[in-house]
Write a protein that holds these residues in place. Structure first.
Motif, PDB file in Angstrom:
ATOM      1  N   PRO A 140      -8.586  -3.332   8.728  1.00 30.05           N
ATOM      2  CA  PRO A 140      -8.723  -2.658   7.602  1.00 30.05           C
ATOM      3  C   PRO A 140      -8.306  -1.083   7.602  1.00 30.05           C
ATOM      4  O   PRO A 140      -7.969  -0.612   6.612  1.00 30.05           O
ATOM      5  CB  PRO A 140     -10.250  -2.647   7.345  1.00 30.05           C
ATOM      6  CG  PRO A 140     -10.706  -3.780   8.243  1.00 30.05           C
ATOM      7  CD  PRO A 140      -9.905  -3.861   9.566  1.00 30.05           C
ATOM      8  N   ARG A 141      -8.228  -0.453   8.776  1.00 28.67           N
ATOM      9  CA  ARG A 141      -7.867   0.932   8.945  1.00 28.67           C
ATOM     10  C   ARG A 141      -6.298   1.010   9.546  1.00 28.67           C
ATOM     11  O   ARG A 141      -6.089   2.271   9.791  1.00 28.67           O
ATOM     12  CB  ARG A 141      -8.894   1.654   9.838  1.00 28.67           C
ATOM     13  CG  ARG A 141     -10.283   1.470   9.070  1.00 28.67           C
ATOM     14  CD  ARG A 141     -11.235   2.458   9.785  1.00 28.67           C
ATOM     15  NE  ARG A 141     -10.953   4.069   9.763  1.00 28.67           N
ATOM     16  CZ  ARG A 141     -11.812   5.039  10.311  1.00 28.67           C
ATOM     17  NH1 ARG A 141     -12.655   4.621  10.829  1.00 28.67           N
ATOM     18  NH2 ARG A 141     -11.436   5.943   9.804  1.00 28.67           N
ATOM     19  N   LYS A 142      -5.566   0.288   9.558  1.00 28.91           N
ATOM     20  CA  LYS A 142      -4.139   0.193  10.026  1.00 28.91           C
ATOM     21  C   LYS A 142      -3.381   1.008   9.051  1.00 28.91           C
ATOM     22  O   LYS A 142      -2.386   1.543   9.390  1.00 28.91           O
ATOM     23  CB  LYS A 142      -3.500  -1.155  10.303  1.00 28.91           C
ATOM     24  CG  LYS A 142      -4.332  -2.116  11.466  1.00 28.91           C
ATOM     25  CD  LYS A 142      -3.942  -1.443  12.797  1.00 28.91           C
ATOM     26  CE  LYS A 142      -4.573  -2.707  13.651  1.00 28.91           C
ATOM     27  NZ  LYS A 142      -4.184  -2.262  15.141  1.00 28.91           N
ATOM     28  N   ARG A 143      -3.660   0.980   7.711  1.00 31.19           N
ATOM     29  CA  ARG A 143      -3.218   1.796   6.786  1.00 31.19           C
ATOM     30  C   ARG A 143      -3.020   3.226   7.081  1.00 31.19           C
ATOM     31  O   ARG A 143      -2.128   4.028   6.893  1.00 31.19           O
ATOM     32  CB  ARG A 143      -3.683   1.657   5.572  1.00 31.19           C
ATOM     33  CG  ARG A 143      -2.814   2.158   4.342  1.00 31.19           C
ATOM     34  CD  ARG A 143      -3.642   1.871   3.007  1.00 31.19           C
ATOM     35  NE  ARG A 143      -2.892   2.651   2.005  1.00 31.19           N
ATOM     36  CZ  ARG A 143      -1.818   1.917   1.442  1.00 31.19           C
ATOM     37  NH1 ARG A 143      -1.674   0.589   1.474  1.00 31.19           N
ATOM     38  NH2 ARG A 143      -1.307   2.505   0.172  1.00 31.19           N
ATOM     39  N   LEU A 144      -4.077   3.802   7.837  1.00 33.48           N
ATOM     40  CA  LEU A 144      -4.043   5.128   8.328  1.00 33.48           C
ATOM     41  C   LEU A 144      -2.836   5.521   9.116  1.00 33.48           C
ATOM     42  O   LEU A 144      -2.253   6.556   9.248  1.00 33.48           O
ATOM     43  CB  LEU A 144      -5.257   5.546   9.166  1.00 33.48           C
ATOM     44  CG  LEU A 144      -6.701   5.466   8.082  1.00 33.48           C
ATOM     45  CD1 LEU A 144      -7.839   5.673   8.981  1.00 33.48           C
ATOM     46  CD2 LEU A 144      -6.551   6.516   7.135  1.00 33.48           C
ATOM     47  N   LEU A 145      -2.399   4.560   9.831  1.00 32.90           N
ATOM     48  CA  LEU A 145      -1.099   4.816  10.749  1.00 32.90           C
ATOM     49  C   LEU A 145       0.106   5.223   9.923  1.00 32.90           C
ATOM     50  O   LEU A 145       0.816   6.267  10.492  1.00 32.90           O
ATOM     51  CB  LEU A 145      -0.823   3.589  11.480  1.00 32.90           C
ATOM     52  CG  LEU A 145      -1.772   3.122  12.353  1.00 32.90           C
ATOM     53  CD1 LEU A 145      -1.515   1.802  13.348  1.00 32.90           C
ATOM     54  CD2 LEU A 145      -2.250   4.140  13.648  1.00 32.90           C
ATOM     55  N   GLY A 146       0.242   4.444   8.859  1.00 32.31           N
ATOM     56  CA  GLY A 146       1.152   5.069   7.974  1.00 32.31           C
ATOM     57  C   GLY A 146       1.238   6.545   7.418  1.00 32.31           C
ATOM     58  O   GLY A 146       2.220   7.246   7.271  1.00 32.31           O
ATOM     59  N   TYR A 147       0.070   6.689   7.115  1.00 30.96           N
ATOM     60  CA  TYR A 147      -0.292   8.150   6.579  1.00 30.96           C
ATOM     61  C   TYR A 147       0.104   9.219   7.798  1.00 30.96           C
ATOM     62  O   TYR A 147       0.505  10.231   7.494  1.00 30.96           O
ATOM     63  CB  TYR A 147      -1.568   8.356   6.045  1.00 30.96           C
ATOM     64  CG  TYR A 147      -1.644   7.667   4.445  1.00 30.96           C
ATOM     65  CD1 TYR A 147      -0.999   7.944   3.521  1.00 30.96           C
ATOM     66  CD2 TYR A 147      -2.454   6.298   4.385  1.00 30.96           C
ATOM     67  CE1 TYR A 147      -1.248   7.549   2.258  1.00 30.96           C
ATOM     68  CE2 TYR A 147      -2.440   5.948   3.255  1.00 30.96           C
ATOM     69  CZ  TYR A 147      -1.608   6.241   2.134  1.00 30.96           C
ATOM     70  OH  TYR A 147      -1.781   5.618   1.005  1.00 30.96           O
ATOM     71  N   GLY A 148      -0.324   8.641   8.996  1.00 31.15           N
ATOM     72  CA  GLY A 148      -0.157   9.673  10.008  1.00 31.15           C
ATOM     73  C   GLY A 148       1.222   9.906  10.320  1.00 31.15           C
ATOM     74  O   GLY A 148       1.891  10.817  10.622  1.00 31.15           O
ATOM     75  N   ALA A 149       2.207   8.544  10.020  1.00 29.89           N
ATOM     76  CA  ALA A 149       3.846   8.838  10.241  1.00 29.89           C
ATOM     77  C   ALA A 149       4.168   9.813   9.170  1.00 29.89           C
ATOM     78  O   ALA A 149       5.035  10.587   9.524  1.00 29.89           O
ATOM     79  CB  ALA A 149       4.275   7.446  10.297  1.00 29.89           C
TER      80      ALA A 149
END
Length: 549
Positions: free
Chosen positions: A77-86
């Motif tokens: 559920p928190r994989k979306r944070l990786l995109g914001y990190g990029a």
């Protein structure tokens, strides 16, 4: 020899506080002293690194590694944070270009008397790095809502890894670093094209892209080896100096090396006849990756092509100048003719048209590089100015295509008919982007960019190439204006004003989906940038009148 030894001994005695401490003639101390003096005179192999100069690509590469490791520990559920990190990493890398805007830094330089460096930050480097990192930033915005169906960690890692190689390439000033940067930018792109598991079209596109690229890379490496054999160096400035004095025995080898080296970069720019991979690759890849390849991939190819021609091979302008002029004419003609032939009802015809359009635009971008062989290096600025315009509006067109694909997965040209009725702002934005690509008002920046490229050809005495370009601009008007006009037509299957017949249910209005915020942001950013550049075109056109090196 005896007098020299005597003078050396006298010098040692004069500088010694205790004459007894002077080694006896012929003793073991003489050899040690001579070795110390020789070591002091030898150039140091230890050099300092300008960390600020290499910060943008380095930060991007480190962020890719951090995201890959973080993916192992984050729950789904928190994989979306990786995109914001990029997104954050790319924004930080763009910010690091601000202190480099003076364009006067170099690092990894030779420690001998030769002034040659492997990494240089000049105005060309800063502009292309801004284009590459900005293109990757917009690609992340386009991808944030699509990675739920993909492998998020791998996707962001591959995208940032490719962006780091693309940012490294314009700063590279030796052939080894150029090749490494080119492959670092390309290898992750192969995986990104085929990242849709179970999709036959995606796998086929990745295989075509990979196999054709590997063959061309092998040819390019053969050319690099020929150039190295002819000159004995890999640094671009040293190659330029030594090619002026190459022996007649090695002249044919050097010319062959120059030609083969150009093949690799011509492939990356999608210049005909090395363009065959483009349509199938764009169609099979995820739409954000197709946008990334059309802008960042081209920037990589054109950066490398400019560096090897203008910086490394000016002595062989009579070889690459005519070749690039012919490639430019062939590329723009093939791209425009193929775009005109696209069937509007064919699946993914909109993406195919954008793919062929990008091939035609590559032809325009080649014109100033070819002109530089006949006039001066300042012609290169026209290519840079045109590339900046093309990057903004082409990414915007792909952003609108990504929006339309959410309700029409087939992404046919017919799916855009009547887009103004359902999404008026998206239709206006796409119409503006297409007019910029066509070079028509209100897309003033597209018009001025084309005029700049046209002027470069005329000033270099390439009148025939200017005529070919003019004809192709007219051909391109057909499909750009046809697509633009369809946006404002009545949608197919729209309900008639008359009441339905008895027993017939009225047709329902097409359902309107809420556009994702990141995708909307990408469209707004590109549209705003296009409008600003049309209002102040000198912001990018000034590069056409100055030397970037």
């Amino acid at each position: 020899m005896t007098a020299a030894l005597g003078a050396t001994a006298g010098t040692l005695i004069a500088h010694s506080p205790d004459p007894a401490a002077v080694p006896a003639p012929g003793g073991p101390g003489i050899g040690a002293t001579a070795g110390s003096l020789a070591a002091a005179d030898a150039p140091s192999l230890v050099q300092s690194i300008d960390w600020l100069a290499i910060a943008p690509p380095t930060l991007t590469a480190l962020a890719a590694l951090v995201i890959l490791v973080a993916d192992l520990f984050l729950p789904a559920p928190r994989k979306r944070l990786l995109g914001y990190g990029a997104l954050t990493a790319l924004a930080a890398a763009l910010a690091l270009l601000i202190p480099l805007r003076a364009g006067d830094r170099s690092t990894f330089c030779l420690t001998s008397g030769v002034q040659a460096c492997s990494y240089t930050v000049d105005h060309f480097t800063v502009v292309i790095q801004a284009l590459v990192l900005g293109g990757a930033f917009l690609t992340v915005l386009l991808s944030l809502d699509d990675t739920r169906r993909l492998l998020a960690g791998e996707y962001w890692f591959l995208l940032l890894a490719s962006a780091s190689g693309a940012a490294l390439l314009p700063a590279s000033r030796d052939l080894a670093t150029l090749v490494v940067a080119l492959e670092v930018a390309s290898l992750p792109a192969f995986a990104l094209v085929g990242i849709k598991r179970g999709d036959r079209r995606s796998s086929e596109a990745a295989l075509k892209f990979f196999l054709s690229s590997v063959v061309v890379t092998a040819v390019m490496l053969l050319g690099v080896s020929f150039v190295y054999a002819s000159t004995g160096t890999l640094h671009l400035t040293e190659i330029a100096a030594r090619l002026d004095d190459v022996t007649p025995v090695l002249d044919t080898l050097a010319k062959t090396g120059v030609a083969l080296t150009l093949v690799g970069f011509a492939f990356k720019t999608a210049a005909a006849p090395f363009h065959f991979w483009v349509p199938d690759t764009y169609v099979g890849a995820p739409l954000p990756i197709a946008a990334y390849l059309s802008v960042v991939g081209k920037a990589v190819g054109f950066s490398g092509l400019i560096l090897v021609t203008v910086v490394a091979f000016p002595s062989y302008a009579d070889v690459w100048g005519p070749a690039l002029a012919v490639l430019a004419a062939l590329t723009m003609t093939v791209g425009n003719v193929a775009a005109v032939r696209q069937r509007a009802d064919r699946a993914r015809s909109a993406v195919r048209l954008l793919a062929w359009s990008s091939v035609a635009q590559a032809g325009y971008l080649l014109v100033p590089i070819a002109a530089a062989a006949y006039s001066s290096d300042e012609q290169i600025g026209s290519t840079v100015a045109y590339a900046l315009m093309y990057a903004v509006v082409n990414l915007g067109a792909f952003a609108v295509a990504a929006l339309v694909s959410r309700t029409h997965p087939g992404n046919r040209l017919t799916d855009y008919r009547g887009l103004y009725a359902t999404r008026p702002l998206a239709a206006l934005a796409l119409g503006f982007f297409l007019l910029c690509l066509a070079g028509l008002p209100p897309g003033i920046i597209g018009l001025f960019a084309k005029v700049t490229v046209f002027s470069a050809a005329v000033d270099a005495g390439l009148g025939w190439l200017a005529v070919v370009m003019a004809v192709n601009v007219v051909i391109a008007l057909y499909y750009y204006l046809q697509w633009t006009a369809s946006l404002f037509r009545t949608p197919e299957g729209a309900p008639e004003a008359a009441a339905p017949d008895a027993g017939e249910e009225p047709r329902a209005r097409p359902r309107r989906f809420r556009a994702p915020t990141p995708l909307t942001t990408a469209i707004v950013l590109t549209a705003a940038a296009g409008i600003l550049l049309s209002g102040a075109p000198q912001a990018v056109l000034r590069f056409a009148s100055v030397s970037l090196f």
